[in-house]
Design a protein around this motif. Structure first.
Motif, PDB file in Angstrom:
ATOM      1  N   GLU A  25      19.581  49.098  25.211  1.00 56.13           N
ATOM      2  CA  GLU A  25      18.165  49.223  24.857  1.00 56.13           C
ATOM      3  C   GLU A  25      17.752  48.140  23.866  1.00 56.13           C
ATOM      4  OE1 GLU A  25      16.587  53.305  24.427  1.00 56.13           O
ATOM      5  OE2 GLU A  25      18.670  53.968  24.662  1.00 56.13           O
ATOM      6  N   LYS A  26      18.570  47.911  22.848  1.00 56.80           N
ATOM      7  CA  LYS A  26      18.240  46.870  21.870  1.00 56.80           C
ATOM      8  C   LYS A  26      18.359  45.493  22.498  1.00 56.80           C
ATOM      9  CE  LYS A  26      19.238  45.295  17.163  1.00 56.80           C
ATOM     10  NZ  LYS A  26      19.926  45.624  15.884  1.00 56.80           N
ATOM     11  N   GLU A  29      15.311  44.664  24.470  1.00 54.58           N
ATOM     12  CA  GLU A  29      14.192  44.280  23.612  1.00 54.58           C
ATOM     13  C   GLU A  29      14.258  42.785  23.289  1.00 54.58           C
ATOM     14  OE1 GLU A  29      14.019  46.629  20.103  1.00 54.58           O
ATOM     15  OE2 GLU A  29      13.718  48.523  21.175  1.00 54.58           O
ATOM     16  N   ASP A  33      11.606  40.017  24.596  1.00 48.98           N
ATOM     17  CA  ASP A  33      10.875  39.251  23.587  1.00 48.98           C
ATOM     18  C   ASP A  33      10.932  37.748  23.872  1.00 48.98           C
ATOM     19  OD1 ASP A  33      10.084  41.490  22.194  1.00 48.98           O
ATOM     20  OD2 ASP A  33      11.611  41.310  20.630  1.00 48.98           O
TER      21      ASP A  33
END
Length: 233
Positions: A25-26, A29, A33
């Protein structure tokens, strides 16, 4: 008709991450980005409470409950990694079918798209396993031996990536790749496990790499399938 990226670009970047861990999940991100594309190879027979283990005596690694997050990987590719992350070379024909075929069918059900490739658990495979990939119409299979080469590979069912994200040469390879003005297509393929960033406390390593590679007009950013199979541009 989908244009092959090689018709417009001479360089492509893709990422590959195994197991379907909570730290995906991180990592997603960060990729989102910076406009990066990745492939996540998941074990559909394991979940948060099954297949847990300890990484370097500092982090308990948990897999995601994949059926609870069918949209998590949207914009990226989900691919085969075996239902239970078993050593494929040690399985009977029946067990190999369940490990790979079962994984393929579960991914198709959960995410709505049939996988076209995989990464080998533990990086191991043999001729029998490769033949099974052909039978299942899987078109690429990734190992773990660093080639440190950007040149396209013809034997995609025995594909070996340029490097792991913890490779000591990662940033020098990135600089070399960015400086290239090749006449033939070149591929920078980085792989790993998202839990490694958490366990090694070096998320900044991936952020630095993505910052280096992102936003280049001469680079195609795609999933493993788009880059290795020549589509998606």
């Amino acid at each position: 008709m989908t244009m092959h990226w090689e018709q417009q670009y001479r360089k492509a970047v893709t990422f590959s991450y195994d197991d379907g861990n909570e730290q995906d999940e991180k990592l997603l991100e960060i990729f989102n980005d910076y406009g990066m594309k990745a492939t996540f190879h998941v074990n559909t027979g394991l979940d948060h409470d099954h297949g847990t283990w300890q990484y370097r005596d500092r982090l308990w690694v948990h897999r995601l409950n994949l059926r609870d997050c069918p949209s998590l990987y949207r914009g990226h590719e989900v691919a085969v990694h075996g239902s239970l992350h078993q050593n494929l070379t040690e399985l009977s024909p029946e067990a190999l079918e369940e490990e790979l075929g079962g994984n393929l069918r579960a991914i198709t059900e959960i995410f709505g798209t049939r996988p076209v490739g995989m990464s080998y658990p533990y990086g191991v495979y043999n001729d029998t396993v490769v033949e099974k990939l052909k039978e299942l119409d899987l078109r690429y299979g990734r190992g773990v031996a660093s080639s440190r080469s950007f040149a396209p590979q013809k034997a995609l069912l025995r594909f070996q990536p340029p490097c792991h994200h913890d490779d000591a040469q990662l940033f020098s390879l990135a600089e070399q790749f960015l400086a290239m003005e090749p006449e033939t297509p070149q591929i920078f393929y980085i792989w790993g496990h998202s839990y490694e960033f958490e366990g090694n406390r070096n998320w900044d390593r991936m952020k630095r790499l993505c910052e280096m590679l992102s936003g280049k007009a001469d680079i195609f950013y795609g999933t493993n399938a788009e880059v290795l199979l020549g589509g998606g541009a």
